[in-house]
Design an enzyme around this catalytic site. Structure first.
Site, PDB file in Angstrom:
ATOM      1  N   GLU A 192       8.088   3.366  11.172  1.00  0.00           N
ATOM      2  CA  GLU A 192       7.329   3.498   9.935  1.00  0.00           C
ATOM      3  C   GLU A 192       6.871   4.940   9.729  1.00  0.00           C
ATOM      4  O   GLU A 192       6.063   5.460  10.510  1.00  0.00           O
ATOM      5  CB  GLU A 192       6.082   2.601   9.941  1.00  0.00           C
ATOM      6  CG  GLU A 192       5.283   2.737   8.642  1.00  0.00           C
ATOM      7  CD  GLU A 192       3.943   2.033   8.664  1.00  0.00           C
ATOM      8  OE1 GLU A 192       3.365   1.830   7.591  1.00  0.00           O
ATOM      9  OE2 GLU A 192       3.464   1.686   9.765  1.00  0.00           O
ATOM     10  N   GLU A 291      -0.859  -4.894   3.114  1.00  0.00           N
ATOM     11  CA  GLU A 291      -1.634  -3.990   3.950  1.00  0.00           C
ATOM     12  C   GLU A 291      -2.512  -3.126   3.046  1.00  0.00           C
ATOM     13  O   GLU A 291      -2.227  -1.947   2.800  1.00  0.00           O
ATOM     14  CB  GLU A 291      -0.727  -3.111   4.821  1.00  0.00           C
ATOM     15  CG  GLU A 291      -1.517  -2.310   5.853  1.00  0.00           C
ATOM     16  CD  GLU A 291      -0.640  -1.399   6.687  1.00  0.00           C
ATOM     17  OE1 GLU A 291      -0.308  -1.768   7.827  1.00  0.00           O
ATOM     18  OE2 GLU A 291      -0.287  -0.309   6.209  1.00  0.00           O
TER      19      GLU A 291
END
Length: 321
Positions: A192, A291
């Site tokens: 990520e 998120e």
């Protein structure tokens, strides 16, 4: 085209509830079928697995341990001198992933390729270009447990440009090791990029281009890209182009509004109905992680109106229906 599937990121959602078990129950009662959490390691994996089953949830994403946060560590994958600690943390993450989720298994006969010279075809038949030179193959995997292999920060006092090559070498070594460990359990590792303009100025991996180049060098089908739209927008923008370009190697998506990191429906610069439609049109089949920081007065459920509207449009049966 299939509707998107959403997972509740319990490191961010339901902050009004104490502890991960309570948040798992709240996510299940709110209609989620899946959840993700950065670091579940404060709770025994068997206890968390039992609560998740009772809540009707699958745990689809966890992170490798951050390292020594008191010393400023935020992941160890690319940090020189911390290879042994990264591998120890990986083993811990694998134990939790096996207990908490459904390991991802290969689908026989389904492979998709990304041709990086001249442009190939992606899984929706569109032309694709990433970097010049090689063909990158990725395997289509069933959705299940993923582990975010955190790259970590540039060490304090080090110059990013001067240490970049050494950190990439360490990262490649650790990723090759991780790919082998994860393959034994039919698990997938994710990379990520985290933006260095706002969120974490010292993070090593900060753009999808950098992450894709590293994945290409490693060349393992069970390592994929984690696309956090919040970070991608801040670092590079061009979301339509980047989503189309990199989606064939994306194993997980996360969403939050920019710049406030609130719900997709909160005020900001991103048009999430358009982005969700784009992901559907491009054939994305993984989970979309929520998120974000709930903007209401400590009430995550109230802030899920955007998701309930999406589910209503798609005819998704929520809890209690």
């Amino acid at each position: 085209m299939a509707p998107l599937r959403f997972s509740a990121n319990l490191s961010w959602l339901f902050p009004e509830l104490p502890g991960l078990p309570a948040r798992l129950r709240a996510a299940g009662s709110s209609g989620f079928e899946a959840a993700e959490v950065a670091w579940p390691y404060a709770e025994p994996p068997e206890a968390l697995a039992r609560v998740a089953r009772e809540a009707g949830l699958r745990l689809v994403l966890i992170n490798t341990p951050p390292g020594d946060q008191e010393k400023g560590e935020m992941g160890l994958g690319a940090v020189p001198g911390r290879q042994a600690a990264f591998r120890e943390g990986l083993e811990q993450a694998v134990r939790y992933a096996k207990a908490l989720g459904c390991p991802r298994a290969k689908q026989a006969g389904k492979r998709r390729s990304l041709l990086v010279s001249g442009g190939g075809k992606n899984h929706m038949g569109r032309r694709q270009e990433v970097d010049a030179g090689e063909k990158v193959e990725t395997t289509a995997w069933n959705t299940g447990e993923r582990i975010h292999l955190m790259a970590g920060r540039v060490p304090q006092g080090a110059d990013r440009a001067a240490i970049r090559s050494e950190m990439e070498t360490v990262f490649l070594e650790n990723l090759r090791h991780a790919a082998g460990v994860l393959a034994q359990e039919n698990l997938v590792g994710l990379l990520e990029p985290i933006n260095t303009r706002v969120t974490d100025p010292q993070y090593f991996l900060d753009t999808p281009q950098q992450a894709a180049a590293i994945l290409q060098k490693v060349g393992r089908p069970n390592l994929q890209l984690q696309m956090d739209i919040f970070h991608w927008q801040i670092m590079d923008g061009n979301l339509t182009g980047n989503i189309r370009k990199f989606l064939p190697i994306v194993g997980h998506v996360q969403v939050a509004q920019v710049p406030g990191r609130g719900e997709p429906s909160s005020p900001g610069e991103l048009n999430f109905p358009y982005l969700f439609q784009l992901l559907e049109d491009e054939g994305y089949q993984g989970f979309v992680g929520c998120e974000y920081r709930p903007q209401g007065e400590g009430d995550t459920v109230e802030g899920l109106s955007w998701l309930r509207s999406y589910w209503d449009r798609q005819g998704h049966p929520r809890a209690g229906q």
